[in-house]
Enzyme design. Structure first.
Site, PDB file in Angstrom:
ATOM      1  N   PRO A  11       0.788  -1.230   0.000  1.00  0.00           N
ATOM      2  CG  PRO A  11      -0.001  -0.983   2.182  1.00  0.00           C
ATOM      3  CD  PRO A  11       0.648  -1.987   1.256  1.00  0.00           C
ATOM      4  CG  ASN A  12      -0.229   4.357   1.386  1.00  0.00           C
ATOM      5  OD1 ASN A  12      -1.180   4.960   0.869  1.00  0.00           O
ATOM      6  ND2 ASN A  12      -0.310   3.793   2.563  1.00  0.00           N
ATOM      7  NE  ARG A  19       3.988   6.620   1.714  1.00  0.00           N
ATOM      8  CZ  ARG A  19       4.192   5.362   2.115  1.00  0.00           C
ATOM      9  NH1 ARG A  19       4.610   4.464   1.247  1.00  0.00           N
ATOM     10  NH2 ARG A  19       3.976   5.023   3.354  1.00  0.00           N
ATOM     11  CB  ALA A  78       1.683   0.233   6.601  1.00  0.00           C
TER      12      ALA A  78
HETATM   13  C1  DQA Z   1       8.090   0.986   3.735  1.00  0.00           C
HETATM   14  C2  DQA Z   1       8.217   1.216   5.247  1.00  0.00           C
HETATM   15  C3  DQA Z   1       6.871   1.049   5.936  1.00  0.00           C
HETATM   16  O1  DQA Z   1       7.013   1.319   7.326  1.00  0.00           O
HETATM   17  C4  DQA Z   1       5.872   2.021   5.357  1.00  0.00           C
HETATM   18  O2  DQA Z   1       4.609   1.823   5.954  1.00  0.00           O
HETATM   19  C5  DQA Z   1       5.793   1.969   3.880  1.00  0.00           C
HETATM   20  C6  DQA Z   1       7.026   1.868   3.115  1.00  0.00           C
HETATM   21  C7  DQA Z   1       9.420   1.277   3.018  1.00  0.00           C
HETATM   22  O3  DQA Z   1       9.542   0.860   1.856  1.00  0.00           O
HETATM   23  O4  DQA Z   1      10.299   1.933   3.571  1.00  0.00           O
HETATM   24  O5  DQA Z   1       4.732   2.084   3.297  1.00  0.00           O
HETATM   25  O6  DQA Z   1       7.768  -0.380   3.493  1.00  0.00           O
END
Ligand code: DQA
Length: 150
Positions: A11-12, A19, A78
């Site tokens: 996600p994200n 971001r 996450a």
């Molecule tokens: C992440 C680290 C995670 O804590 C965070 O929620 C992410 C990205 C990283 O690639 O550093 O979404 O996986």
């Protein structure tokens, strides 16, 4: 025969580039995927890439990988911190798997220090920005090659 590797983004990560650049850099997901595709081609790897913001879709992607791939590179985002469903999917897939994080999760908020997925993967790479993915793929190919040795 080419190794088949499934590259899974959580996600994200579709927002990479804009971001929180202080944590994740300015490289977009499209650019990471293009670099990984190039690297895969150089190493003779067949790469399938998938991103989702949904936990269930990520579980499905891991299950699909179990039926197709020789190994997995995954940035669980996450979900890595708390998704037992994703952890169980990775454990069930039982494939050589490298967990990658762009940021150094150990140097950030305490809830990021641990991932519930880490104990069921082969190894983890964190804190190298987009190069975490590159290291993950190179290491995974080496692990698959080692396994193939008599
Ligand atoms: C992440 C680290 C995670 O804590 C965070 O929620 C992410 C990205 C990283 O690639 O550093 O979404 O996986």
């Amino acid at each position: 025969m080419a190794y088949k590797i499934s590259l899974i983004h959580g996600p994200n990560l579709n927002l990479l580039g804009k971001r929180e650049p202080a944590h994740y850099g300015t490289v977009t997901l499209g650019e990471i995927d293009a670099r990984m595709a190039r690297l895969a081609e150089e190493r003779g790897v067949q790469l399938r890439t998938f991103q989702s913001n949904s936990e269930g879709a990520l579980v499905d992607a891991v299950q699909d990988a179990a039926g197709w791939a020789d190994g997995i590179v995954i940035n669980p985002g996450a979900y890595g911190h708390y998704s037992y469903a994703l952890r169980d999917a990775l454990a069930a897939a039982n494939l050589p798997t490298v967990e990658v994080h762009l940021s150094n999760i150990h140097a950030r908020e305490e809830f990021r220090h641990k991932t519930v997925t880490a104990p069921v993967v082969t190894g983890c790479v964190a804190g190298l920005g987009w190069r975490s993915y590159e290291c993950g793929l190179v290491a995974l190919v080496g692990i698959l090659q080692d396994k193939g040795r008599p």
